[in-house]
Design a protein around this motif. Structure first.
Motif, PDB file in Angstrom:
ATOM      1  N   ALA A 155       0.848  -1.198   0.000  1.00 29.27           N
ATOM      2  CA  ALA A 155       0.000   0.000   0.000  1.00 29.27           C
ATOM      3  C   ALA A 155       0.879   1.243   0.000  1.00 29.27           C
ATOM      4  CB  ALA A 155      -0.926  -0.001   1.205  1.00 29.27           C
ATOM      5  N   ASP A 156       0.501   2.236  -0.809  1.00 33.80           N
ATOM      6  CA  ASP A 156       1.208   3.516  -0.780  1.00 33.80           C
ATOM      7  C   ASP A 156       0.218   4.644  -1.052  1.00 33.80           C
ATOM      8  OD1 ASP A 156       0.690   3.418  -3.494  1.00 33.80           O
ATOM      9  OD2 ASP A 156       2.753   3.850  -4.102  1.00 33.80           O
ATOM     10  N   LEU A 157       0.731   5.855  -1.032  1.00 35.99           N
ATOM     11  CA  LEU A 157      -0.117   7.039  -1.224  1.00 35.99           C
ATOM     12  C   LEU A 157      -0.073   7.466  -2.685  1.00 35.99           C
ATOM     13  CD1 LEU A 157       0.880   9.091   1.957  1.00 35.99           C
ATOM     14  CD2 LEU A 157      -1.186   7.742   1.601  1.00 35.99           C
ATOM     15  N   ARG A 158      -1.218   7.610  -3.291  1.00 35.99           N
ATOM     16  CA  ARG A 158      -1.311   8.108  -4.674  1.00 35.99           C
ATOM     17  C   ARG A 158      -1.102   9.627  -4.649  1.00 35.99           C
ATOM     18  NH1 ARG A 158      -4.208   6.426  -9.247  1.00 35.99           N
ATOM     19  NH2 ARG A 158      -3.687   7.804 -10.991  1.00 35.99           N
ATOM     20  N   GLY A 159      -0.085  10.110  -5.368  1.00 37.79           N
ATOM     21  CA  GLY A 159       0.198  11.541  -5.417  1.00 37.79           C
ATOM     22  C   GLY A 159       1.075  12.013  -4.277  1.00 37.79           C
ATOM     23  N   PHE A 160       1.839  11.077  -3.646  1.00 35.87           N
ATOM     24  CA  PHE A 160       2.669  11.472  -2.508  1.00 35.87           C
ATOM     25  C   PHE A 160       3.794  12.416  -2.924  1.00 35.87           C
ATOM     26  CE2 PHE A 160       6.529  10.653   0.027  1.00 35.87           C
ATOM     27  CZ  PHE A 160       6.092  11.141   1.247  1.00 35.87           C
ATOM     28  N   THR A 161       4.431  12.142  -4.067  1.00 38.19           N
ATOM     29  CA  THR A 161       5.587  12.955  -4.488  1.00 38.19           C
ATOM     30  C   THR A 161       5.214  14.423  -4.679  1.00 38.19           C
ATOM     31  OG1 THR A 161       6.613  11.021  -5.522  1.00 38.19           O
ATOM     32  CG2 THR A 161       7.429  13.207  -6.189  1.00 38.19           C
ATOM     33  N   PRO A 162       4.131  14.768  -5.449  1.00 41.61           N
ATOM     34  CA  PRO A 162       3.767  16.195  -5.571  1.00 41.61           C
ATOM     35  C   PRO A 162       3.406  16.813  -4.219  1.00 41.61           C
ATOM     36  CG  PRO A 162       2.689  14.907  -7.267  1.00 41.61           C
ATOM     37  CD  PRO A 162       3.310  13.939  -6.329  1.00 41.61           C
ATOM     38  N   TYR A 163       2.751  16.017  -3.356  1.00 46.86           N
ATOM     39  CA  TYR A 163       2.371  16.544  -2.041  1.00 46.86           C
ATOM     40  C   TYR A 163       3.617  16.875  -1.230  1.00 46.86           C
ATOM     41  CZ  TYR A 163       0.505  16.769   2.692  1.00 46.86           C
ATOM     42  OH  TYR A 163       0.205  17.180   3.966  1.00 46.86           O
ATOM     43  N   ALA A 164       4.633  15.987  -1.284  1.00 45.94           N
ATOM     44  CA  ALA A 164       5.848  16.213  -0.522  1.00 45.94           C
ATOM     45  C   ALA A 164       6.626  17.421  -1.031  1.00 45.94           C
ATOM     46  CB  ALA A 164       6.727  14.959  -0.574  1.00 45.94           C
ATOM     47  N   GLU A 165       6.519  17.698  -2.348  1.00 50.30           N
ATOM     48  CA  GLU A 165       7.242  18.848  -2.912  1.00 50.30           C
ATOM     49  C   GLU A 165       6.701  20.168  -2.395  1.00 50.30           C
ATOM     50  OE1 GLU A 165       7.073  18.487  -7.105  1.00 50.30           O
ATOM     51  OE2 GLU A 165       8.654  16.970  -7.229  1.00 50.30           O
ATOM     52  N   ARG A 166       5.391  20.240  -2.191  1.00 48.21           N
ATOM     53  CA  ARG A 166       4.788  21.506  -1.810  1.00 48.21           C
ATOM     54  C   ARG A 166       4.511  21.625  -0.312  1.00 48.21           C
ATOM     55  NH1 ARG A 166       0.416  18.627  -4.252  1.00 48.21           N
ATOM     56  NH2 ARG A 166      -1.335  18.334  -2.781  1.00 48.21           N
ATOM     57  N   THR A 167       4.928  20.628   0.464  1.00 49.64           N
ATOM     58  CA  THR A 167       4.615  20.623   1.893  1.00 49.64           C
ATOM     59  C   THR A 167       5.904  20.561   2.693  1.00 49.64           C
ATOM     60  OG1 THR A 167       2.590  19.391   1.378  1.00 49.64           O
ATOM     61  CG2 THR A 167       3.265  19.486   3.701  1.00 49.64           C
ATOM     62  N   ALA A 168       5.900  21.211   3.844  1.00 47.75           N
ATOM     63  CA  ALA A 168       7.072  21.203   4.712  1.00 47.75           C
ATOM     64  C   ALA A 168       7.341  19.785   5.217  1.00 47.75           C
ATOM     65  CB  ALA A 168       6.844  22.131   5.900  1.00 47.75           C
ATOM     66  N   ALA A 183      -7.857  10.829   7.157  1.00 46.68           N
ATOM     67  CA  ALA A 183      -7.663  11.905   6.171  1.00 46.68           C
ATOM     68  C   ALA A 183      -8.895  12.774   5.979  1.00 46.68           C
ATOM     69  CB  ALA A 183      -7.249  11.282   4.837  1.00 46.68           C
ATOM     70  N   ALA A 184      -9.982  12.403   6.621  1.00 46.42           N
ATOM     71  CA  ALA A 184     -11.229  13.154   6.409  1.00 46.42           C
ATOM     72  C   ALA A 184     -11.020  14.634   6.736  1.00 46.42           C
ATOM     73  CB  ALA A 184     -12.338  12.567   7.274  1.00 46.42           C
ATOM     74  N   GLY A 185     -11.412  15.506   5.771  1.00 46.51           N
ATOM     75  CA  GLY A 185     -11.311  16.951   5.962  1.00 46.51           C
ATOM     76  C   GLY A 185      -9.920  17.508   5.727  1.00 46.51           C
ATOM     77  N   ARG A 186      -9.012  16.682   5.231  1.00 46.83           N
ATOM     78  CA  ARG A 186      -7.652  17.151   5.004  1.00 46.83           C
ATOM     79  C   ARG A 186      -7.267  16.904   3.545  1.00 46.83           C
ATOM     80  NH1 ARG A 186      -4.895  14.271  10.336  1.00 46.83           N
ATOM     81  NH2 ARG A 186      -5.831  15.625  11.917  1.00 46.83           N
ATOM     82  N   ASP A 187      -6.363  17.709   3.082  1.00 46.43           N
ATOM     83  CA  ASP A 187      -5.913  17.589   1.696  1.00 46.43           C
ATOM     84  C   ASP A 187      -4.708  16.657   1.642  1.00 46.43           C
ATOM     85  OD1 ASP A 187      -5.617  17.934  -0.995  1.00 46.43           O
ATOM     86  OD2 ASP A 187      -4.464  19.805  -0.806  1.00 46.43           O
ATOM     87  N   TRP A 188      -4.946  15.416   2.072  1.00 44.25           N
ATOM     88  CA  TRP A 188      -3.860  14.436   2.070  1.00 44.25           C
ATOM     89  C   TRP A 188      -4.064  13.448   0.913  1.00 44.25           C
ATOM     90  CZ3 TRP A 188      -3.396  12.693   7.917  1.00 44.25           C
ATOM     91  CH2 TRP A 188      -2.852  13.762   8.659  1.00 44.25           C
ATOM     92  N   PRO A 189      -2.973  12.968   0.325  1.00 45.51           N
ATOM     93  CA  PRO A 189      -3.121  11.965  -0.747  1.00 45.51           C
ATOM     94  C   PRO A 189      -3.687  10.664  -0.173  1.00 45.51           C
ATOM     95  CG  PRO A 189      -0.804  12.255  -0.157  1.00 45.51           C
ATOM     96  CD  PRO A 189      -1.567  13.340   0.558  1.00 45.51           C
ATOM     97  N   PRO A 190      -4.554   9.992  -0.905  1.00 47.09           N
ATOM     98  CA  PRO A 190      -5.177   8.755  -0.400  1.00 47.09           C
ATOM     99  C   PRO A 190      -4.310   7.516  -0.653  1.00 47.09           C
ATOM    100  CG  PRO A 190      -6.128   9.335  -2.494  1.00 47.09           C
ATOM    101  CD  PRO A 190      -5.135  10.436  -2.200  1.00 47.09           C
ATOM    102  N   PHE A 191      -4.631   6.448   0.071  1.00 44.50           N
ATOM    103  CA  PHE A 191      -3.936   5.171  -0.098  1.00 44.50           C
ATOM    104  C   PHE A 191      -4.535   4.381  -1.259  1.00 44.50           C
ATOM    105  CE2 PHE A 191      -1.868   5.388   4.095  1.00 44.50           C
ATOM    106  CZ  PHE A 191      -0.679   4.724   3.818  1.00 44.50           C
ATOM    107  N   ARG A 192      -3.679   3.577  -1.872  1.00 49.49           N
ATOM    108  CA  ARG A 192      -4.103   2.534  -2.809  1.00 49.49           C
ATOM    109  C   ARG A 192      -3.361   1.264  -2.385  1.00 49.49           C
ATOM    110  NH1 ARG A 192      -0.714   4.405  -8.244  1.00 49.49           N
ATOM    111  NH2 ARG A 192       1.296   4.679  -7.177  1.00 49.49           N
ATOM    112  N   ALA A 193      -3.947   0.112  -2.664  1.00 51.90           N
ATOM    113  CA  ALA A 193      -3.368  -1.145  -2.156  1.00 51.90           C
ATOM    114  C   ALA A 193      -3.464  -2.251  -3.184  1.00 51.90           C
ATOM    115  CB  ALA A 193      -4.064  -1.569  -0.870  1.00 51.90           C
ATOM    116  N   GLY A 194      -2.513  -3.177  -3.125  1.00 50.60           N
ATOM    117  CA  GLY A 194      -2.518  -4.364  -3.963  1.00 50.60           C
ATOM    118  C   GLY A 194      -2.225  -5.595  -3.120  1.00 50.60           C
ATOM    119  N   VAL A 195      -2.904  -6.684  -3.435  1.00 47.82           N
ATOM    120  CA  VAL A 195      -2.714  -7.948  -2.703  1.00 47.82           C
ATOM    121  C   VAL A 195      -2.475  -9.054  -3.719  1.00 47.82           C
ATOM    122  CG1 VAL A 195      -3.729  -9.643  -1.150  1.00 47.82           C
ATOM    123  CG2 VAL A 195      -4.181  -7.210  -0.795  1.00 47.82           C
TER     124      VAL A 195
END
Length: 687
Positions: A515-528, A594-606
């Protein structure tokens, strides 16, 4: 075996054979003397003294009768068939030897007679048959048959002796007439050959029995039978009233006197006739005797221990009196029994307590709660050290500033040395962990003071409990440390068996959750960075408990990605369902965070399938993980998933069966696979 031990064993064996050789040489001397007398008639001097003959033979017969009676009583006490046959052999030889004495010419009877000539050879020949029969190791059936024949055999022997005595002493045919040496030579030699063979057969078997279980009376009876065999030869070849004829009288006297002397020595040593001939008895009787003695020793030990501990029961004096009457014990033998019982009781107590120490050490298992471990240990102690009362008090739990003052306990804690009360009824052993007082083991005894052996065992118990306590605390610390850095199942496996930390692994069927976060890299670039770390900690704080709840082993965090393995290291038959359920619940838990926050969501594979499961890395750094195509495909399926989705592979879908609500994605091409792979979106899981 060391060289010294081998040398000692060799010397012991050599000494034993030297003794046997010397014994055999002494037994050969009479045969050499007979040969000399027969082959050199000038040495075979004539001495005819009827009174001396009468006295010598009659005394020998009386000695033999006494032996027969003593052996017969021993046979009756133990109902032993072998002893009975030996007693009858001695009785019949004694009887005919006595008749030979009574028929001595010019004593009771006026002249030579056949009864005088044939009485001893007949008695020796009949006794040889019984001697050979007695040497056999009779089984239960054979011994029972002999016991049934006791009365008939006694009647036959008595009747035969009585009839011979009447015919001989009354001067009745065929024992009335004088017989020439030429007439007696043939019958005597036939009897001698048969009797000698039977006596030697019996002697060899008794000697073998002596080698197997040495006993004074066994070797004395063996010697007696050899001497009687030589007497038979002397009877056949000796010349009347000459040295060769007197030799068999001396041989018979020596045979019975040797047995009588050995019995006397045993009697002086033991102080009682009860067990003189036990060593000659059948193996079954010996075994029964040992069982009876062991039972008596056990009964005496139990009574002495019960009395020492102040418990109610039959007094020791009464038990001793009863056992003395049962086994016909002398005061000295009873004293030996009491000493042996005391030693047995002490050994039994110490064995019980040492067993308790061993069980405490065995029960000190990995990652066992301290309270549980000590409770279990004290339960063992209560059984092993009863009736002594033992209690354990720990510093910080049972002992503190507000506790009642106790000078002896405080001294034990201060000095870290055992302390004994003035009356010796209380003994305190301090427990220490890394050189610091951790508690006190207190032992109390009401019926006596603690002896040195007791104190030594209590000190050993205190050391064992200190080790148990230290290990429990160390395991607790290691457990907390390990579980902070790795999955609990992996931590448990490593603590239980550190060898599992070795590099390498084995192939096993697993289910892998990625499982990882979809869109984590762009989020990390613009966030402290501190906000990124706070987000990850919040997400993983919700995801990790969900995975662990399903029995998953979290093998790594890589940035925003988490990887978990199911069915390793702990085997799980439903690993696919566990991984799928963990994926769905992970999405639910992280969505709430993550409810109410602009955080990237998880996606998962099994994905499910075979993988190499084990420790990967180097000697300095390693990681427990699963490697192989199954893991790679799980990562590719994760990449196919949309935010909030769990995508599973074909093997997982097969293992889930009808319980899963799926939305097919069809055949999809994935990086690293030559053929398209069927993929499914897991929407729900029943059961």
């Amino acid at each position: 075996m060391t060289g010294i031990e081998r040398s000692a064993t060799t010397r012991g064996a050599s000494a034993a054979w030297i003794r046997v050789a010397v014994w055999a040489l002494h037994l050969v001397i009479p045969l050499l003397a007979l040969w000399l007398l027969v082959s050199r008639p000038r040495f075979d001097v004539h001495w005819e003294h009827h009174g001396a003959h009468f006295a010598l033979v009659l005394v020998t017969a009386v000695v033999n009768v006494v032996l027969a009676v003593v052996i017969s009583r021993a046979a009756a006490r133990r109902d032993d068939a072998r002893l009975f046959l030996v007693s009858i052999a001695f009785m019949i030889s004694a009887g005919f030897l006595g008749l030979h004495a009574l028929a001595t010419p010019q004593v009771i009877l006026s002249g030579p007679n056949a009864g005088f000539v044939f009485a001893t050879p007949v008695g020796l020949a009949l006794a040889s048959v019984l001697a050979a029969a007695s040497s056999l190791e009779l089984g239960q059936t054979g011994a029972a048959r002999v016991r049934r024949l006791r009365t008939p055999l006694r009647v036959v022997v008595s009747a035969l002796l009585a009839a011979w005595g009447v015919l001989s002493l009354a001067g009745l045919p065929p024992l009335d007439r004088a017989i020439s040496p030429q007439e007696t030579a043939g019958p005597l030699r036939y009897a001698a050959f048969g009797g000698t063979a039977l006596y030697l057969y019996a002697a060899l078997r008794y000697f073998g029995l002596h080698r197997r279980r040495p006993a004074v009376m066994l070797i004395s009876i063996t010697t007696a039978f050899v001497l009687l065999a030589e007497a038979m030869i002397s009877v056949a070849y000796g010349r009347n009233w000459q040295a060769s004829w007197w030799e068999w009288h001396l041989l018979m006297t020596a045979a019975f006197a040797f047995v009588a002397y050995s019995a006397y020595v045993q009697y002086v040593r033991e102080g009682s006739p009860a067990g003189l001939f036990h060593g000659v008895a059948l193996d079954r009787t010996i075994e029964q005797i040992r069982e009876d003695h062991a039972a008596a020793l056990e009964e005496m030990a139990t009574a002495m221990q019960r009395q020492a501990e102040g418990q109610e029961g039959e007094p020791v004096s009464r038990v001793a009196t009863r056992l003395a009457a049962r086994f016909n014990l002398t005061e000295r033998q009873l004293e030996v029994l009491e000493r042996g019982a005391g030693a047995l009781g002490s050994e039994r107590t110490q064995r019980q307590r040492l067993g308790g120490l061993v069980r405490i050490g065995r029960d000190a298992r990995v990652i066992r709660d301290e309270a549980e471990l000590l409770t279990r240990a004290m339960d063992i102690v209560a059984d092993a050290f009863a009736p002594d009362r033992l209690t354990l008090a720990l510093v910080g739990r049972d002992l503190g500033p507000s506790g009642a003052p106790d000078v002896e306990r405080d001294e034990a804690l201060r000095s870290l040395e055992p302390v004994e009360s003035p009356d010796g009824h209380r003994y305190l052993v301090p427990l220490d962990v890394k050189g610091h007082a951790a508690g006190v083991l207190e032992a109390k005894r009401t019926y006596a003071a603690f002896g040195e052996v007791d104190r030594s065992l209590l000190r050993s118990l205190g050391s064992q409990l200190s080790i148990v306590l230290e290990n429990a605390r160390l395991y607790h610390q290691l457990d907390g440390l390990f579980r902070s850095y790795m999955s609990p199942d992996v931590a448990t496996a490593l603590l239980a068996d550190p060898s599992q930390a070795g590099l390498g692994g084995s192939i096993a069927e697993v289910s892998v959750l990625m499982a990882d976060l979809r869109g984590f890299t762009p989020y990390a670039e613009r966030t402290a960075p501190d906000q990124v770390v706070a987000m990850l900690n919040a997400y993983f704080g919700a995801a990790v408990p969900v995975i662990l709840e399903q029995g998953g082993t979290i093998v790594q965090f890589v940035g925003d990605e988490v990887m978990a393995v199911f069915n390793a290291p702990v085997r799980q038959a439903d690993h696919a369902a566990r991984a799928a359920r963990a994926g769905l619940r992970l999405q639910q838990a992280t969505a709430q965070v993550a409810a109410g926050r602009d955080w990237p969501p998880f996606r998962a594979g099994v994905n499910s399938g075979p993988a190499l499961v084990g420790n990967i890395g180097s000697a300095e750094m390693r990681n427990f993980t699963a490697i192989g195509d199954t893991t790679n495909l799980a990562a590719r399926l994760q990449a196919l998933a949309e935010p909030g989705e769990v995508v599973i592979g074909p093997m997982t879908r097969e293992l889930l069966g009808d319980r899963a609500d799926l939305r097919p994605l069809g055949l999809v091409g994935v990086k690293g696979k030559s053929e398209p792979v069927a993929a499914f979106v897991l929407e729900a899981l029943r059961g």
